[in-house]
Design an enzyme around this catalytic site. Structure first.
Site, PDB file in Angstrom:
ATOM      1  N   HIS A 138      -4.883  -3.636   5.883  1.00  0.00           N
ATOM      2  CA  HIS A 138      -4.663  -3.875   4.450  1.00  0.00           C
ATOM      3  C   HIS A 138      -6.001  -4.282   3.843  1.00  0.00           C
ATOM      4  O   HIS A 138      -6.295  -5.455   3.641  1.00  0.00           O
ATOM      5  CB  HIS A 138      -3.616  -4.963   4.236  1.00  0.00           C
ATOM      6  CG  HIS A 138      -3.393  -5.289   2.788  1.00  0.00           C
ATOM      7  ND1 HIS A 138      -2.929  -4.359   1.884  1.00  0.00           N
ATOM      8  CD2 HIS A 138      -3.596  -6.429   2.087  1.00  0.00           C
ATOM      9  CE1 HIS A 138      -2.842  -4.920   0.685  1.00  0.00           C
ATOM     10  NE2 HIS A 138      -3.249  -6.174   0.788  1.00  0.00           N
TER      11      HIS A 138
ATOM     12  N   ASP B 173       0.834  -1.207   0.000  1.00  0.00           N
ATOM     13  CA  ASP B 173       0.000   0.000   0.000  1.00  0.00           C
ATOM     14  C   ASP B 173       0.866   1.253   0.000  1.00  0.00           C
ATOM     15  O   ASP B 173       0.550   2.248  -0.656  1.00  0.00           O
ATOM     16  CB  ASP B 173      -0.921  -0.022   1.220  1.00  0.00           C
ATOM     17  CG  ASP B 173      -1.688  -1.327   1.324  1.00  0.00           C
ATOM     18  OD1 ASP B 173      -2.415  -1.656   0.378  1.00  0.00           O
ATOM     19  OD2 ASP B 173      -1.531  -2.030   2.338  1.00  0.00           O
TER      20      ASP B 173
END
Length: 320
Positions: free
Chosen positions: A189, A161
């Site tokens: 996540h 990310d």
């Protein structure tokens, strides 16, 4: 770690696409260094262990000078015994009609078993990076199942990310990803994650950042599946390499790491959560003293609340 003795590295889900990209990077020295040999342990479930043998064949055919040995196994003891690093890639994927609670339950059994094996057999200074989703809660389960180890030895992969955030900023501004500093992704996540550039040197339009970049980073995995026809593999492997490299060698700038919370920023102690971190002497340190806006607090809290709900869904695995 001695630079002359091989480092044992365990990779689970070794027949899968992520491992197929990851193993060559490890074997090339991109994690531990160009002068550190590795003993690779490839763990798979019995049904596909033969496919992992095929991966091992290709690794041998690559004649990589740092590869000291390759073991393919479906035995947890063989896989984790004396391991100094473990990439827990293999997990049960979400199938059609499966609720998130069902996914958590299915993976709970996998990561309970693996956590126990790591506790019993791995080196006492082992570093464990959970890649298989839902990564944060899988890491929480694995850490709980390894009571003889410190929970700080279990991380979940949110570097992907972080890297996606850098990629979007670079594409928008025309700068290189290395030009940006103090980037962080908070939380889980998942689609609730919060890519945060408030403390960075990135100069972009606030409306683009809030309305386009944040959702694009959060939903990038789904976008790749739609365009490519399969999930992120090479980018996930690259992020796993980045995370473990920095965990071993340390960092100067911020990195996003999903680590056990120490209670900072209102995140429940023990939750495996994405934070801005710096790694020193082999330990991730959560960046302290940041003054957060209401917008930042709201976005962080929404993602942390999802982590709490996931923890509640697997509470029966976290007893004792």
């Amino acid at each position: 770690m001695s630079m002359t003795q091989p480092v044992k590295v365990t990779v689970t889900g070794a027949a899968g696409n992520i491992a197929y990209s990851l193993l060559w990077r490890i074997a090339a020295g991109d994690v531990f260094g160009k002068d550190t040999p590795v003993d690779l342990a490839l763990l798979e479930i019995p049904a596909v262990v033969e496919k992992a043998e095929g991966v091992a064949m290709e690794l041998r055919d690559s004649a990589l000078p740092l590869v000291n040995s390759i073991t393919v196994t479906d035995d947890l003891k063989v896989a984790f015994e004396d391991a100094s690093a473990a990439f827990l890639v293999g997990s049960r994927p979400r199938s059609k009609g499966m609720e998130r609670a069902d996914l958590l339950e299915a993976n709970g059994a996998i990561f309970t078993e693996q956590g126990k094996a790591i506790n019993d057999y791995a080196a006492r200074d082992v570093r464990v990076l959970v890649v298989g989703n839902p990564a944060n809660t899988n890491a929480l389960i694995a850490a709980h199942s390894a009571p003889d180890l410190d929970n700080s030895q279990f991380n979940a992969l949110m570097r992907l990310d972080h890297n996606r955030t850098l990629g979007q900023l670079a594409a928008k501004t025309g700068k290189a990803t290395k030009d940006f500093s103090k980037i962080a992704v908070w939380g889980n996540h998942s689609a609730t994650q919060f890519p945060d550039i408030a403390f960075s040197n990135a100069e972009v339009d606030e409306q683009w950042y809030r309305e386009e970049m944040i959702p694009k980073v959060a939903k990038r995995g789904a976008e790749i599946i739609e365009v490519r026809g399969s999930s992120s593999a090479a980018s996930a492997a690259s992020a796993a390499v980045d995370h473990m490299h920095d965990w071993v060698h340390g960092t100067e700038d911020w990195r996003t790491a999903a680590v056990p919370s120490d209670g900072s920023y209102g995140v429940d102690e023990g939750l495996i959560c994405g934070f801005p971190t710096i790694c020193r002497d082999g330990k991730w340190e959560i960046v302290q003293g940041l003054e957060l806006s209401d917008f930042q607090k709201e976005r962080i809290e929404a993602s942390v609340q999802e982590l709490r709900e996931e923890r509640e869904a697997v509470a029966h695995l976290l007893k004792g």
